[in-house]
Design a protein around this motif. Structure first.
Motif, short mmCIF file in Angstrom:
data_model
loop_
_atom_site.label_atom_id
_atom_site.label_comp_id
_atom_site.label_asym_id
_atom_site.label_seq_id
_atom_site.Cartn_x
_atom_site.Cartn_y
_atom_site.Cartn_z
N GLU A 18 0.83 -1.21 0.00
CA GLU A 18 0.00 0.00 0.00
C GLU A 18 0.86 1.26 0.00
O GLU A 18 0.53 2.25 -0.65
CB GLU A 18 -0.94 -0.01 1.22
N SER A 19 1.99 1.20 0.68
CA SER A 19 2.82 2.40 0.83
C SER A 19 4.01 2.44 -0.12
O SER A 19 4.74 3.42 -0.13
CB SER A 19 3.33 2.50 2.28
N ASN A 20 4.21 1.38 -0.91
CA ASN A 20 5.38 1.31 -1.78
C ASN A 20 4.94 1.00 -3.21
O ASN A 20 4.60 -0.13 -3.55
CB ASN A 20 6.35 0.25 -1.29
N GLN A 21 4.97 2.01 -4.06
CA GLN A 21 4.53 1.87 -5.43
C GLN A 21 5.45 0.99 -6.27
O GLN A 21 5.10 0.60 -7.38
CB GLN A 21 4.42 3.26 -6.08
N GLU A 22 6.63 0.65 -5.74
CA GLU A 22 7.56 -0.21 -6.48
C GLU A 22 7.05 -1.65 -6.55
O GLU A 22 7.48 -2.43 -7.40
CB GLU A 22 8.94 -0.19 -5.82
N ILE A 23 6.16 -2.02 -5.64
CA ILE A 23 5.59 -3.38 -5.66
C ILE A 23 4.41 -3.38 -6.61
O ILE A 23 3.38 -2.77 -6.34
CB ILE A 23 5.17 -3.83 -4.25
N LYS A 24 4.55 -4.07 -7.73
CA LYS A 24 3.60 -3.96 -8.83
C LYS A 24 2.46 -4.96 -8.77
O LYS A 24 1.41 -4.76 -9.40
CB LYS A 24 4.33 -4.10 -10.17
N SER B 24 -4.98 -0.57 -5.30
CA SER B 24 -5.46 -0.41 -6.68
C SER B 24 -4.88 0.87 -7.31
O SER B 24 -4.70 1.87 -6.62
CB SER B 24 -6.99 -0.34 -6.66
N PRO B 25 -4.53 0.83 -8.60
CA PRO B 25 -4.88 -0.15 -9.64
C PRO B 25 -3.88 -1.30 -9.79
O PRO B 25 -3.98 -2.06 -10.76
CB PRO B 25 -4.89 0.71 -10.90
N ARG B 26 -2.95 -1.45 -8.86
CA ARG B 26 -2.07 -2.60 -8.92
C ARG B 26 -2.84 -3.85 -8.50
O ARG B 26 -3.63 -3.81 -7.55
CB ARG B 26 -0.86 -2.37 -8.01
N PRO B 27 -2.64 -4.99 -9.16
CA PRO B 27 -3.46 -6.18 -8.93
C PRO B 27 -3.08 -6.96 -7.67
O PRO B 27 -1.90 -7.01 -7.29
CB PRO B 27 -3.20 -7.03 -10.18
#
Length: 298
Positions: A169-175, A234-237
């Motif tokens: 949730e806090s790390n956009q690097e995790i796709k 979201s929008p990451r699955p």
């Protein structure tokens, strides 16, 4: 007459102090069970209790440094010149070997793997995900900066699933994230466990245990709420897996998490009755689903 009343008052006072003392001691003991779980590998549960060579996989013993100064001894399994990596995160009282069940299929699909060792295995304590988020963030940073990977996915088991939700949730690097047998709220799952294992109701004991957990762990366990985090991924699955009759974390938690998650999302709740042992019941099907999810989303 006055002496009799005085004696009764003393007995009442002693009884009150006795009950209070018992509750404080019991709360402290319970907090220790949460913070300092025994670490072990059960071959009947985890299957693979040695190292990646047991699965025919070459690996490196690596050190992942956390922001608060812990050194996490982890396993890195390199893929075939791929720039994609998957972080595997074990559960409460578990070890890095927990991810070995899924490591073969993921490696054969070309992914680089980091089987992360959480802080309890480095001489610290467990915190139901509160501090372990820093471990996951350090693992992501290691894959990006040290191994120079471009795309990161995550696969978490039990407490590792809850931790992975909060970290993602806090790390956009995790796709993309797969969360196996996770809980929606740390307090809820601990209350459920205390009642199931010791017939201890939530009140009056658990607030005392919670006080000691927070004090000893320098934390706020009431804030470990994956259910409040998963909707912001979201929008990451995301993909949630859970045995329908899990004997430790009820599948109700999976349904809550799935309800709170936003698209794109998937869920799989097969018929099985052991905690975090979906692979044990359905090795081929679970590997196929995990492989397909990451191939589609990473």
């Amino acid at each position: 007459m006055k002496s009799v009343e005085k004696l009764k008052s003393k007995k009442l006072l002693y009884s009150i102090f006795g009950v209070f003392g018992f509750l404080m001691l019991a709360g402290y003991v319970l907090s220790g069970m949460v913070l300092y779980p025994k670490i072990n590998c059960n071959p009947n549960f985890h299957i693979y209790c040695k190292d990646p060579l047991e699965r025919g996989l070459q690996f490196e013993e690596v050190s992942v440094l956390t922001s608060d100064g812990l050194e996490l001894k982890s396993w890195y399994i390199p893929g075939d010149s791929s720039k994609k990596g998957i972080l595997l995160v074990h559960g409460h009282g578990g070890m890095r070997n927990e991810g070995l069940r899924f490591s073969k299929v993921l490696h054969d699909s070309g992914y680089n793997l980091l089987l992360l060792s959480l802080r309890r295995n480095s001489g610290s304590f467990a915190s139901m995900g509160y501090h372990e988020v820093k471990d996951v963030q350090a693992g992501v940073q290691y894959l990006k900066e040290v191994k120079q990977l471009d795309t990161i996915g995550i696969l978490g088991f039990s407490m590792g699933a809850a931790t992975s939700i909060m970290a993602m949730e806090s790390n956009q690097e995790i796709k993309a994230g797969i969360f196996s047998s996770g809980f929606s709220s740390a307090i809820s799952v601990l209350v459920e466990s205390a009642w199931r294992d010791f017939s201890i109701p939530r009140y009056p004991l658990f607030p005392i245990a919670e006080f000691f957990i927070n004090l000893r762990g320098n934390m706020k366990i009431g804030e470990v709420l994956p259910l409040e985090k998963i909707g912001r991924i979201s929008p990451r699955p995301v993909f949630i897996m859970h045995c329908d009759r899990d004997d430790f974390v009820s599948s109700i938690h999976a349904n809550i998490l799935f309800e709170r998650a936003k698209e794109p999302k998937e869920i799989w709740i097969p018929s099985c009755d052991k905690h975090e042992q979906i692979w044990n019941f359905y090795p081929d099907e679970s590997e196929k689903k995990v492989k397909n999810f990451f191939e589609k989303n990473l």
